[in-house]
Design an enzyme around this catalytic site. Structure first.
Site, PDB file in Angstrom:
ATOM      1  CG  ASP A 259     -28.459   6.210 -71.674  1.00 49.65           C
ATOM      2  OD1 ASP A 259     -28.947   5.489 -72.565  1.00 49.65           O
ATOM      3  OD2 ASP A 259     -27.321   6.705 -71.735  1.00 49.65           O
TER       4      ASP A 259
ATOM      5  CG  HIS B 188     -25.718   3.057 -72.129  1.00 52.36           C
ATOM      6  ND1 HIS B 188     -24.676   2.652 -72.914  1.00 52.36           N
ATOM      7  CD2 HIS B 188     -25.310   4.230 -71.561  1.00 52.36           C
ATOM      8  CE1 HIS B 188     -23.679   3.511 -72.805  1.00 52.36           C
ATOM      9  NE2 HIS B 188     -24.034   4.487 -72.005  1.00 52.36           N
TER      10      HIS B 188
ATOM     11  CD  GLU C 263     -29.356   8.837 -74.123  1.00 49.67           C
ATOM     12  OE1 GLU C 263     -28.193   8.661 -74.531  1.00 49.67           O
ATOM     13  OE2 GLU C 263     -29.652   9.681 -73.266  1.00 49.67           O
TER      14      GLU C 263
ATOM     15  CD  GLU D 111     -24.994   7.326 -76.626  1.00 49.90           C
ATOM     16  OE1 GLU D 111     -23.970   6.743 -76.228  1.00 49.90           O
ATOM     17  OE2 GLU D 111     -25.836   7.816 -75.860  1.00 49.90           O
TER      18      GLU D 111
ATOM     19  CG  ASP E  73     -20.798  12.821 -79.659  1.00 47.59           C
ATOM     20  OD1 ASP E  73     -19.955  13.670 -80.017  1.00 47.59           O
ATOM     21  OD2 ASP E  73     -20.743  12.238 -78.562  1.00 47.59           O
TER      22      ASP E  73
ATOM     23  CG  HIS F 231     -23.754  11.333 -76.718  1.00 51.28           C
ATOM     24  ND1 HIS F 231     -22.466  11.010 -77.086  1.00 51.28           N
ATOM     25  CD2 HIS F 231     -24.035  10.562 -75.644  1.00 51.28           C
ATOM     26  CE1 HIS F 231     -22.000  10.079 -76.282  1.00 51.28           C
ATOM     27  NE2 HIS F 231     -22.914   9.800 -75.381  1.00 51.28           N
TER      28      HIS F 231
END
Length: 382
Positions: free
Chosen positions: A184, A186, A210, A236, A258, A285
């Protein structure tokens, strides 16, 4: 009588917002409208949307979704989409209980009997990464996800790049060839730094990379996709089919909506159908609570292009409560050899401990996102 009679919200530890919808005949549906760090704001949005639902038939789910998402001149965004998501999940829960069937049966029936799950692992140093992954393997998981880094400089230093590689190398060492590790980013990397590190990770064969760029820079993700042979994922912080379309067109391999942010079961099913057109897999997510997880799984059992499911048992955010603490029966969400077996109960397939939820709401929570700064004092993506 399926008329909606009452809507309540509960702010519960560690950082979740539960939604309870009750019909005139006493059928209760649960949803999760958690928006991490902004749940109090979402709570107000749920209260306002409730004006559109009270007194109406709970089984008209699609109609309610249309009204809640399009019935105002100003629409969209994480707050409103999360509020809609929690209410939508609760309405599907009611529908399943009304018809005596799990939600996945109402979505067309199962296409699989179990869903693979993965867990998140922390650790700043390679030795910590090894220990945390070993614990997940011991628990039976066959896949994990880890952060590529902590805060990153806008142009990553050699030490920062080497740190990313060392952590991923440690993960692969523990996992071997038959388990997977997702990385990730992020949104902490600039495009330049993300493109620089991606080829260095290819020898470790990540499951996917990700969120290599922040969602507001989704127009750049195609450049990243073309820089690596590793599957790329994002989503996400995307909340609708319209927001996913450009990243599908850019060539991502895995979509991560999500269920508590992207309009609930109703919208994520549509995102999944659009993803299928672009040969994209779904891996929602879900570092959240039991209701969100159950909603994800219900979609997964009825969705052909469903890859894997995130879950947050033991995640470092879970201070004050764990994922299954609000469930009367924990067995439906138990992991068996790294999978969750198909949920058989009506609605979302889990039973919520309402007394525990009401007691937790009295204590509440005030979870906030961490704030990071670079050495020069400028804000850093977290």
């Amino acid at each position: 009588m399926t008329t909606i009679a009452r809507i309540e919200t509960f702010l519960v530890a560690p950082r979740w917002l539960f939604v309870r919808v009750e019909t005139g005949s006493g059928v209760v549906g649960w949803g999760e409208a958690t928006c991490e760090g902004r749940s109090e704001t979402v709570r107000a949005a749920v209260d306002q949307l409730a004006e559109l639902l009270i007194g109406r038939d709970a089984l008209r789910i699609e109609d309610h979704w249309q009204v809640m998402t399009k019935g105002s001149f100003y629409r969209g965004g994480p707050i409103l989409a999360s509020a809609v998501a929690g209410l939508d999940q609760a309405l599907w829960d009611i529908a399943g209980k009304h018809y005596g069937a799990p939600v996945h049966q109402l979505l067309g029936g199962p296409v699989r009997d179990r869903i693979r799950v993965y867990g998140w692992v922390g650790g700043d140093e390679p030795s910590e990464v090894r220990d945390h992954i070993a614990a997940q393997v011991e628990a039976g998981l066959t896949a994990v996800k880890m952060n590529a880094s902590g805060k990153m400089s806008p142009v990553a230093s050699v030490a920062e790049l080497d740190g990313v590689v060392a952590r991923v190398a440690a993960a692969r060492e523990v996992l071997g060839e038959h388990r997977d590790v997702a990385i990730d980013f992020h949104g902490r990397f600039t495009l330049a730094s993300a493109r620089r590190v991606a080829p260095l990770l290819e020898p470790f064969r990540p499951f996917f990379l990700e969120e290599p760029v922040v969602p507001e820079n989704s127009h750049l993700i195609g450049d990243f996709v073309r820089s690596t042979t590793t599957p790329v994922s994002t989503g996400e912080r995307l909340y609708s089919r319209q927001e996913f379309l450009p990243v599908f067109q850019a060539g991502i391999a895995v979509a991560q909506p999500d269920l508590s942010h992207a309009g609930g079961i109703t919208e994520v099913r549509k995102i999944a159908a659009l993803a299928e057109v672009y040969d994209v897999q779904l891996a929602p997510h879900c570092p959240l609570g039991p209701i969100a997880l159950a909603a994800c799984l219900q979609v997964g059992f009825a969705t052909p292009n469903y890859l894997i499911q995130e879950q947050s048992v033991g995640i470092h955010y879970n201070l004050g409560a764990e994922v299954l603490d609000y469930c009367l029966d924990k067995t439906p969400l138990a992991f068996v050899d790294g999978y969750v077996e198909r949920l058989a109960g009506p609605g979302l397939g889990i039973e919520i401990d309402e007394s525990a939820v009401r007691a937790a709401d009295q204590r509440g929570h005030a979870w906030r996102s961490p704030m990071w700064r670079h050495r020069d004092g400028s804000y850093a993506e977290w």
